[in-house]
Write an enzyme that holds these catalytic residues in place. Sequence first.
Site, PDB file in Angstrom:
ATOM      1  CB  ALA A  47      -9.310  -5.651  -0.511  1.00  8.30           C
ATOM      2  CE  LYS A  48      -5.415  -7.385  -6.225  1.00  8.63           C
ATOM      3  NZ  LYS A  48      -4.679  -8.617  -6.183  1.00  8.63           N
ATOM      4  NE  ARG A  49     -13.911  -6.556   0.903  1.00 10.57           N
ATOM      5  CZ  ARG A  49     -12.823  -7.032   1.465  1.00 10.57           C
ATOM      6  NH1 ARG A  49     -12.072  -7.898   0.828  1.00 10.57           N
ATOM      7  NH2 ARG A  49     -12.475  -6.643   2.678  1.00 10.57           N
ATOM      8  CG  HIS A  50     -13.043  -1.213  -1.311  1.00 12.10           C
ATOM      9  ND1 HIS A  50     -12.728  -2.357  -0.640  1.00 12.10           N
ATOM     10  CD2 HIS A  50     -13.634  -0.399  -0.404  1.00 12.10           C
ATOM     11  CE1 HIS A  50     -13.117  -2.248   0.626  1.00 12.10           C
ATOM     12  NE2 HIS A  50     -13.669  -1.074   0.797  1.00 12.10           N
ATOM     13  CB  THR A  57      -4.817 -11.578  -9.194  1.00  9.14           C
ATOM     14  OG1 THR A  57      -4.356 -10.624  -8.224  1.00  9.14           O
ATOM     15  CG2 THR A  57      -3.754 -12.643  -9.350  1.00  9.14           C
TER      16      THR A  57
END
Length: 280
Positions: A252-255, A15
């Site tokens: 998290a993936k937002r980094h 994802t």
Amino acid sequence: MAIASYRGRLAPSPTGFLHLGHARTFWTAHLRARAGGGTLILRNDDLDHDRVRPEFVKGFIEDLRWLGCEWTEGPDVGGPFAPYSQSERFAFYQAAFGQLQAGGFVYPCTCSRKDIQAAVTAPHAADDEPLYPGTCRARTLESAPGMRPASWRFRVPDGEEVEFVDGRMGPRRFVAGRDFGDFVVWRHDDVPSYQLACVVDDAAMGITEVVRGEDLLVSTARQILLYRALGRKVPAFFHCPLLRDEQGVRLAKRHAALSLRALRAAGRSPDSLREEWADC
Ligand code: GLU
Ligand code: ZN
């Protein structure tokens, strides 16, 4: 005396691209499998059809290889427990779900996320899933004909202590009904939940130790209840610390800048990443 040989797994969800936090957990899984003279398998946890994208499958295979992880079974190489992509394993989940229904472990729930949020008295810190208030506990399919598509929840034994000894953190204990409530095993869109798919696959693939992030400690307690209900052997668990940024915020993936591919593009080597995890 024969000792069952170690089988571990890497179970990324396609994802997003893998980031530094994943890398540390997966490298730990790799080292523990290697130290145990064992087998490491790669599993593609691609059930979340709204968020899964094929380029992320290709991405995690590339990134894990770059990091130095070695697996001998997986979606790319096959193996005795194929298929290794969850989207191709529906029949296994359906069989387990049928077993839970037959055993009376689950009930249909028509509550929306909003209903549940509204009924919860205090936000729950240990986990991001709100404690289910039990509204539909007594419901059966027969008692509500024509109800809107239901998810199915596992009825947890209220007050029961679920204990396990974590390979890194030592003895852990969670209380059913207090630390976590009745959880979804089958989603209203006819997809098994992460909890069910994970247990069914870890059991079917003969995983002896599950290495995962500390954020899943409470899920481990839920999953132990599923192993018991399904009559499968509970594996060992090893929960890795979560990486945080300088502000103490969980990676998290937002980094995006900390995705493995961004780090690689910026010239970082896998060795230089690993040096920072010496304390793991
Ligand atoms: N695919 C899951 C995740 O990435 C696996 C978690 C687990 O190790 O059980 O969060
Ligand atoms: Zn409900």
